[in-house]
Design a protein around this motif. Structure first.
Motif, PDB file in Angstrom:
ATOM      1  N   LYS A  20       0.798  -1.223   0.000  1.00 15.39           N
ATOM      2  CA  LYS A  20       0.000   0.000   0.000  1.00 15.39           C
ATOM      3  C   LYS A  20       0.833   1.277   0.000  1.00 15.39           C
ATOM      4  O   LYS A  20       0.271   2.367  -0.012  1.00 15.39           O
ATOM      5  CB  LYS A  20      -0.936  -0.002   1.215  1.00 15.39           C
ATOM      6  N   SER A  21       2.160   1.142  -0.012  1.00 14.34           N
ATOM      7  CA  SER A  21       3.003   2.327   0.133  1.00 14.34           C
ATOM      8  C   SER A  21       3.782   2.636  -1.138  1.00 14.34           C
ATOM      9  O   SER A  21       4.494   1.781  -1.671  1.00 14.34           O
ATOM     10  CB  SER A  21       3.996   2.132   1.285  1.00 14.34           C
ATOM     11  N   SER A  22       3.643   3.883  -1.604  1.00 14.51           N
ATOM     12  CA  SER A  22       4.507   4.385  -2.676  1.00 14.51           C
ATOM     13  C   SER A  22       5.810   4.914  -2.099  1.00 14.51           C
ATOM     14  O   SER A  22       6.830   4.973  -2.783  1.00 14.51           O
ATOM     15  CB  SER A  22       3.801   5.505  -3.445  1.00 14.51           C
ATOM     16  N   VAL A  23       5.762   5.331  -0.834  1.00 10.24           N
ATOM     17  CA  VAL A  23       6.926   5.896  -0.149  1.00 10.24           C
ATOM     18  C   VAL A  23       6.948   5.406   1.296  1.00 10.24           C
ATOM     19  O   VAL A  23       5.901   5.343   1.949  1.00 10.24           O
ATOM     20  CB  VAL A  23       6.866   7.447  -0.123  1.00 10.24           C
ATOM     21  N   LEU A  24       8.134   5.081   1.795  1.00  6.99           N
ATOM     22  CA  LEU A  24       8.336   4.856   3.210  1.00  6.99           C
ATOM     23  C   LEU A  24       9.033   6.089   3.768  1.00  6.99           C
ATOM     24  O   LEU A  24      10.104   6.476   3.283  1.00  6.99           O
ATOM     25  CB  LEU A  24       9.200   3.617   3.461  1.00  6.99           C
ATOM     26  N   ALA A  25       8.435   6.728   4.758  1.00  8.65           N
ATOM     27  CA  ALA A  25       8.995   7.941   5.337  1.00  8.65           C
ATOM     28  C   ALA A  25       9.360   7.687   6.795  1.00  8.65           C
ATOM     29  O   ALA A  25       8.656   6.959   7.505  1.00  8.65           O
ATOM     30  CB  ALA A  25       7.999   9.096   5.223  1.00  8.65           C
TER      31      ALA A  25
END
Length: 271
Positions: A20-25
Motif C-alpha cells: 500500500k506504500s509508494s513511499v516509506l517515510a
C-alpha cells in the motif's frame, strides 16, 4: 479530517505496508538513530537495501548536515539508491532530492532574517527567566538554520544519557513554547526532540512535509507510510498522521530495525 489511526510497530504487517506504500517515510532521532548519533551498522545495511526497492523519505527537525552525518555517510557506501531518497530536514521546511550528481533543492522556506534575530533574542530572555539556561551546556544552545531556529536546552552536543532523562514529558519546555507562541503568532513553535524547541514558519511541520512529498511524487498521502517515535497528540511526528499518512509508532531505533527487516524480507521475496 479523516480518523487518525496510529499502528504500533509490533502490530504492523510488512506485506500490507509494502503493497500500500509508494513511499516509506521516517523520522530520524529516536526512530532511525539515537539523538544526533549515526545510525547503527545493522540499520544502515537494511536501510540501504530498502532504498533499492522503494522511495524513502527522511523527515526530521534536524538540519541537512545531520542527515548527512547520521544517515547518508552510513548508507551511501553500501550502494543505497540515492535517486530514491527524499531529504526533508528542519521539519520539512526544506526538501532535497538527488539530481545532476548532487543534492538539489526542491524548495526552502526561510524565516526572514530580522524575525530570526527577534526570536533568538526572545529565546535568550525567556530561557533565562524560566531557568532553562542554568543546567550545564554541551555546545551551542541556539542554532539559526535559516528555515528553522532550534533551542537545545542542554546544548547540541549533550550526552544522550543526560538528554534522555532531562525532560521526558516535555514539561520543562512547554512554558517556553507558550511564551514564544504569544510573542510570534505567525510562527510554528513546538517541543522538538529530547531537549529542543523548534521554530519555523506557520504551517510548516510534518503534516506540510507529507503533503509536499505526496505532491512531488504524485501520490496520495495515504500511500505514504511514516514511522516515528513521537506520535502522541502534541508530538512532532503526530502531524504526519493528520496529513493522512499511514503512521506507525516506534519506541526506538531497535523497533524500527525490527520492522524494517520484515519489510525488506517481503520486498526480496517479491523480487
Amino acid at each position: 479530517m479523516s480518523e487518525v489511526i496510529i499502528t504500533e510497530y509490533n502490530d504492523a504487517h510488512a506485506q500490507a505496508i509494502c503493497k500500500k506504500s509508494s513511499v516509506l517515510a521516517f523520522d530520524l532521532d529516536g526512530t532511525l538513530a539515537s539523538s544526533r548519533q549515526p545510525m547503527s551498522d545493522s540499520m544502515a545495511q537494511v536501510f540501504a537495501v530498502i532504498t533499492q526497492f522503494v522511495q524513502v523519505a527522511i523527515i526530521t527537525g534536524g538540519r541537512l548536515a545531520l542527515v548527512h552525518s547520521q544517515i547518508l555517510d552510513k548508507i551511501i557506501p553500501l550502494q543505497a539508491n540515492v535517486a530514491h531518497l527524499h531529504l526533508m530536514p528542519t521539519s520539512g521546511s526544506s526538501y532535497y532530492v538527488w539530481g545532476d550528481g548532487d543534492w538539489t533543492s526542491v524548495y526552502e522556506y526561510n524565516i526572514p532574517k530580522h524575525e530570526r534575530e527577534q526570536v533568538i533574542a526572545s529565546i535568550n530572555k525567556h530561557a533565562h527567566d524560566l531557568h532553562l539556561d542554568e543546567d550545564k551546556s554541551w555546545g551551542v544552545r541556539i542554532e539559526d538554520r535559516g528555515s528553522q531556529i532550534t533551542f537545545s536546552a542542554l546544548g547540541q552536543d549533550a550526552p544522550l544519557s543526560v538528554k534522555e532523562t532531562w525532560d521526558v514529558d516535555g514539561g520543562k519546555r512547554i512554558p517556553l513554547v507558550e511564551r514564544l507562541r504569544k510573542e510570534f503568532p505567525s510562527l510554528e513553535i513546538h517541543v522538538g526532540g529530547l531537549t529542543s524547541v523548534d521554530i519555523s514558519l506557520r504551517g510548516i511541520d510534518k503534516q506540510f512535509a507529507i503533503q509536499q512529498l505526496a505532491k512531488h511524487i504524485g501520490c496520495e498521502t495515504s500511500q505514504i507510510t511514516f514511522l516515528g517515535d513521537r506520535m502522541k497528540i502534541g508530538g512532532n511526528d503526530y502531524p504526519a498522521a493528520v496529513a493522512g499518512a499511514r503512521v506507525i509508532h516506534v519506541n526506538n531505533p531497535d523497533n524500527t530495525l525490527e520492522l524494517c527487516k520484515k519489510i525488506l524480507e517481503y520486498y526480496k521475496s517479491q523480487d
